[in-house]
Design a protein around this motif. Structure first.
Motif, short mmCIF file in Angstrom:
data_model
loop_
_atom_site.label_atom_id
_atom_site.label_comp_id
_atom_site.label_asym_id
_atom_site.label_seq_id
_atom_site.Cartn_x
_atom_site.Cartn_y
_atom_site.Cartn_z
N ASP A 162 0.82 -1.21 0.00
CA ASP A 162 0.00 0.00 0.00
C ASP A 162 0.86 1.26 0.00
OD1 ASP A 162 -2.44 1.31 -0.14
OD2 ASP A 162 -2.64 1.50 2.04
N CYS A 163 2.07 1.16 -0.46
CA CYS A 163 2.97 2.31 -0.55
C CYS A 163 4.19 1.86 -1.34
CB CYS A 163 3.39 2.81 0.84
SG CYS A 163 4.21 1.58 1.87
N GLY A 164 5.03 2.81 -1.68
CA GLY A 164 6.29 2.48 -2.33
C GLY A 164 6.40 2.90 -3.78
N ILE A 165 5.26 3.16 -4.43
CA ILE A 165 5.30 3.41 -5.87
C ILE A 165 6.00 4.73 -6.20
CG2 ILE A 165 3.08 4.61 -6.06
CD1 ILE A 165 4.53 1.96 -8.49
N THR A 166 6.06 5.66 -5.23
CA THR A 166 6.76 6.93 -5.47
C THR A 166 8.00 7.08 -4.59
OG1 THR A 166 5.35 8.07 -3.85
CG2 THR A 166 4.62 8.10 -6.15
N ALA A 167 8.41 6.01 -3.90
CA ALA A 167 9.54 6.08 -2.96
C ALA A 167 10.86 5.83 -3.69
CB ALA A 167 9.34 5.09 -1.82
N HIS A 168 11.20 6.65 -4.64
CA HIS A 168 12.36 6.41 -5.49
C HIS A 168 13.68 6.43 -4.71
CE1 HIS A 168 10.03 6.50 -9.22
NE2 HIS A 168 9.35 7.50 -8.68
N ALA A 169 13.90 7.49 -3.94
CA ALA A 169 15.18 7.62 -3.25
C ALA A 169 15.41 6.53 -2.20
CB ALA A 169 15.30 9.01 -2.62
N PRO A 170 14.44 6.26 -1.30
CA PRO A 170 14.67 5.20 -0.29
C PRO A 170 14.90 3.83 -0.91
CG PRO A 170 12.83 6.59 0.36
CD PRO A 170 13.16 6.95 -1.04
N LEU A 171 14.14 3.49 -1.94
CA LEU A 171 14.29 2.15 -2.54
C LEU A 171 15.59 2.05 -3.33
CD1 LEU A 171 10.66 1.19 -3.63
CD2 LEU A 171 11.83 0.91 -1.44
N ALA A 172 16.00 3.15 -3.93
CA ALA A 172 17.30 3.13 -4.63
C ALA A 172 18.44 2.92 -3.63
CB ALA A 172 17.49 4.44 -5.40
N ALA A 173 18.32 3.54 -2.46
CA ALA A 173 19.35 3.37 -1.44
C ALA A 173 19.42 1.93 -0.95
CB ALA A 173 19.08 4.32 -0.26
N VAL A 174 18.26 1.28 -0.79
CA VAL A 174 18.23 -0.12 -0.38
C VAL A 174 18.83 -1.00 -1.47
CG1 VAL A 174 16.74 -2.07 0.19
CG2 VAL A 174 16.26 0.18 1.16
N ALA A 175 18.49 -0.70 -2.72
CA ALA A 175 19.01 -1.50 -3.83
C ALA A 175 20.54 -1.45 -3.87
CB ALA A 175 18.42 -1.00 -5.15
N GLU A 176 21.12 -0.32 -3.49
CA GLU A 176 22.58 -0.18 -3.48
C GLU A 176 23.23 -1.15 -2.49
OE1 GLU A 176 24.64 1.50 -5.40
OE2 GLU A 176 22.96 2.20 -6.62
N THR A 177 22.47 -1.59 -1.48
CA THR A 177 23.03 -2.53 -0.49
C THR A 177 22.93 -3.98 -0.98
OG1 THR A 177 20.95 -2.95 0.71
CG2 THR A 177 22.20 -0.97 1.31
N GLY A 178 22.26 -4.19 -2.12
CA GLY A 178 22.09 -5.55 -2.64
C GLY A 178 20.82 -6.23 -2.15
N MET A 179 20.03 -5.53 -1.35
CA MET A 179 18.78 -6.10 -0.83
C MET A 179 17.67 -5.96 -1.87
SD MET A 179 16.82 -7.31 1.69
CE MET A 179 17.60 -7.05 3.28
N ASP A 180 16.91 -7.06 -2.07
CA ASP A 180 15.76 -7.02 -2.98
C ASP A 180 14.56 -6.39 -2.27
OD1 ASP A 180 17.03 -8.15 -5.12
OD2 ASP A 180 16.33 -10.19 -4.71
N VAL A 181 13.80 -5.61 -3.03
CA VAL A 181 12.56 -5.03 -2.53
C VAL A 181 11.45 -5.35 -3.53
CG1 VAL A 181 11.33 -2.94 -1.82
CG2 VAL A 181 13.79 -3.15 -1.42
#
Length: 605
Positions: A162-181
């Protein structure tokens, strides 16, 4: 112009025009369809038969509409982009027994979506750690600190619901750690999707829009169906390890679908119909205990979910204890559920007191506001109730309303409610893209946003221009749509029974409204806290009927009803319901509007 107005009503107590429900069929065709329906269903009251016929229901289709079957309406999970990819990734966690982290929203849909995912994954042997943000200290949507905290607690995969579709910066930061979202959302997406393993959202721009009406919990349900399919294909399930029964969790989907006010069409009708039946079995500890404390003694219905259960679950998020809702909805322990239900009920009482103080000021300020979109802001307003107040302002004045709780730092959190024909969510996104808002998004009828105090004047001009452009420069008059005229004597329990069968009602399947012509008002009195509602009896000569106008105390509608107590005749428009307080076969009319016959052009009583 009174030509298209029922009884010529063009200026009612709420300054509205009354019009007949539109149909693609002529009156002659409606009469023919209604007659055919009555041949098959002899117990259908004639007004209901005509309403069904006007909506295109026939003797052949009425049964499937009244009893929608999930197996006929459930979409194939493969229909959605990225769903198989997301399902396979979750299935990997099941096979490997690895924990996941879940980040949800703080409303009913977010809590139910997170609880549904947690409960089913628990049954599959996967532990889940859930984070629901504090709306005051964290705001809406994923933030990097919370996502990293879930990762630090051992999550092998993060899922936003129910969220996340506009969370570009936080999800990009997580992706940099190698974690899948995995993002599971239903809010309107922009041209660029967030950086994630998979993004499941029926409102992605590259989707066909066929299921854009789903709430987030409905999307999670379909994702979980895909997970079970993936596990079956891998041979994971055996006689000793059967798959979880997704159907038993439809009460959560029904709750979220009603409370998120998404269109009640297609598979959503099946979700709610079947979910209400599951809820009646009281298998869900949290829902059962909350129903008890809310006084929900009758068979569950859409009203109970929307007005008894939903506000109590929402109260936690509104007052800053966001995780209580998902805790209640995901627990399987009755004792724990009972304690959580009490806490949520207490919070709801506090929320109502706060809401009333904000509502009174906002309604007063909006009374003389000539703008097409009402934008009201105050530093004293509580951020947790502005969404409810926006809805009240919209209902009272028939205009889109944007209510802003300003912070001491000059940044305001806003909540907005729209009207039919104005794509509010798109307008908020456009204002963000234009640099007026710091952030925002939502649906056609509801949205949230962040705005600086210095930008409110620009926001007002932008929204007014947007509103006029969508209506070709002519602001629409408020209209009330009526499906039929009834006498007081005709307001029988059989009509209410069939209305129950035609429900659940909402966007896409509007509840029929009726007109009771030439009524006199008796025993009008204000009831409820601070006289917020107006109760009376209606008499048209054929009988008398209890009636109530909610939130009409002191409003033009309530004043018109009180003025009619002098014996004059009025036409009354509203909804026919069972009287929940008197029970049995007692009926009640919920008044939406009234009009004097003398205001009806060309009409003589």
């Amino acid at each position: 112009m009174a030509g298209d107005a029922i009884l010529g009503i063009v200026n009612s107590a709420t300054s509205a025009r009354w019009i007949a429900a539109k149909s693609q069929f002529s009156d002659a065709v409606i009469d023919r369809y209604a007659a055919a329906l009555l041949e098959v269903h002899h117990d259908v009251p004639l007004p209901i038969a005509r309403i069904m016929a006007a909506r295109g229901l026939t003797a052949e289709t009425i049964d499937s509409f009244v009893e929608p079957r999930l197996r006929d309406l459930m979409p194939n999970p493969s229909h959605f982009r990225d769903l198989e990819r997301a399902a396979d990734r979750l299935a990997d966690c099941v096979e490997d027994g690895l924990p996941i982290g879940v980040f949800g929203d703080y409303d009913v849909d977010g809590a139910a979506a997170a609880a549904l995912l947690v409960m089913v994954m628990r049954q599959l042997g996967v532990a889940s750690d859930v984070h629901i943000p504090n709306r005051f200290s964290e705001g809406y949507g994923p933030n990097i600190d919370a996502l990293m905290a879930l990762q630090a607690k051992g999550a092998s995969l993060l899922v936003t619901v129910d969220c996340g579709i506009t969370a570009h910066a936080p999800l990009a930061a997580v992706a940099e750690t190698g974690m899948d979202v995995i993002v599971i959302d239903h809010h309107i997406a922009g041209p660029e999707l967030p950086r994630a393993h998979s993004v499941v959202n029926p409102n992605r721009l590259d989707e066909d829009g066929a299921y854009g009406y789903l709430c987030a919990t409905g999307v999670v349900f379909i994702v979980l169906a895909g997970v079970l399919r993936s596990l079956r294909q891998r041979g994971f399930f055996t006689e000793q390890r059967p798959p979880p029964d997704l159907i038993r969790h439809l009460d959560l989907v029904a709750l979220a679908t009603i409370c998120d006010v998404v269109p009640l069409v297609g598979v959503n009708r099946a979700f709610v119909r079947q979910g209400l039946k599951i809820m009646a079995q009281r298998q869900h500890a949290g829902i059962a205990k909350l129903a008890d404390i809310a006084g929900m003694s009758d068979v569950p219905n859409a009203y109970a979910l929307g007005f008894l259960l939903g506000p109590r679950i929402n109260a936690a998020g509104r007052l800053g204890t966001s995780g209580l809702g998902v805790q209640l909805l995901s627990t399987e322990d009755p004792e724990t559920a009972a304690g959580l239900a009490v806490r949520l009920d207490d919070m709801n009482k506090e929320r109502r007191q706060i809401e009333e103080s904000v509502r009174a000021v906002a309604l007063d300020r909006a009374a003389d506001d000539a703008n097409h979109v009402l934008i009201l802001a105050d530093r004293a307003w509580h951020e947790g109730v502005i969404g409810i107040v926006a809805g009240r302002v919209r209902e009272r004045y028939g205009k889109p309303a944007m209510i802003i709780a300003m912070g001491a730092d000059g940044v305001g959190k806003g909540s907005a409610r729209g009207i039919a024909g104005f794509r509010l969510g798109n307008a908020v996104i456009a204002a963000h893209q234009a640099g007026i808002l710091d952030g925002g998004g939502g649906h056609d009828m509801a949205a949230g946003f962040t705005v600086r105090e210095s930008q409110i004047e620009k926001l007002q001009a932008f929204m007014n221009d947007r509103f006029l452009s969508e209506f070709n420069g002519v602001p629409p008059q408020v209209t009330h749509v009526a499906s039929a005229l009834l006498s007081v004597a005709g307001c029988q329990p059989q009509i209410a029974e069939w209305l129950d069968k035609l429900g659940p009602f909402g966007s896409g399947n509007p509840e029929p409204r009726f007109i009771l012509p030439d009524c006199r008002v008796k025993s009008a009195r204000r009831v409820g806290a601070d006289g917020a509602h107006l109760s009376c009896r209606l008499d048209d000569g054929s009988g008398t009927l209890n009636a109530i106008a909610f939130q009409a105390g002191g409003a033009p509608l309530g004043q018109a009803i009180e003025a009619a107590s002098d014996g004059r005749y009025i036409h009354v428009l509203g909804r026919l319901r069972r009287d929940r307080f008197r029970g049995g076969s007692a009926m009640q009319f919920e008044i939406d509007d009234v009009a004097e016959p003398k205001l009806a052009a060309g009409y003589n009583r």
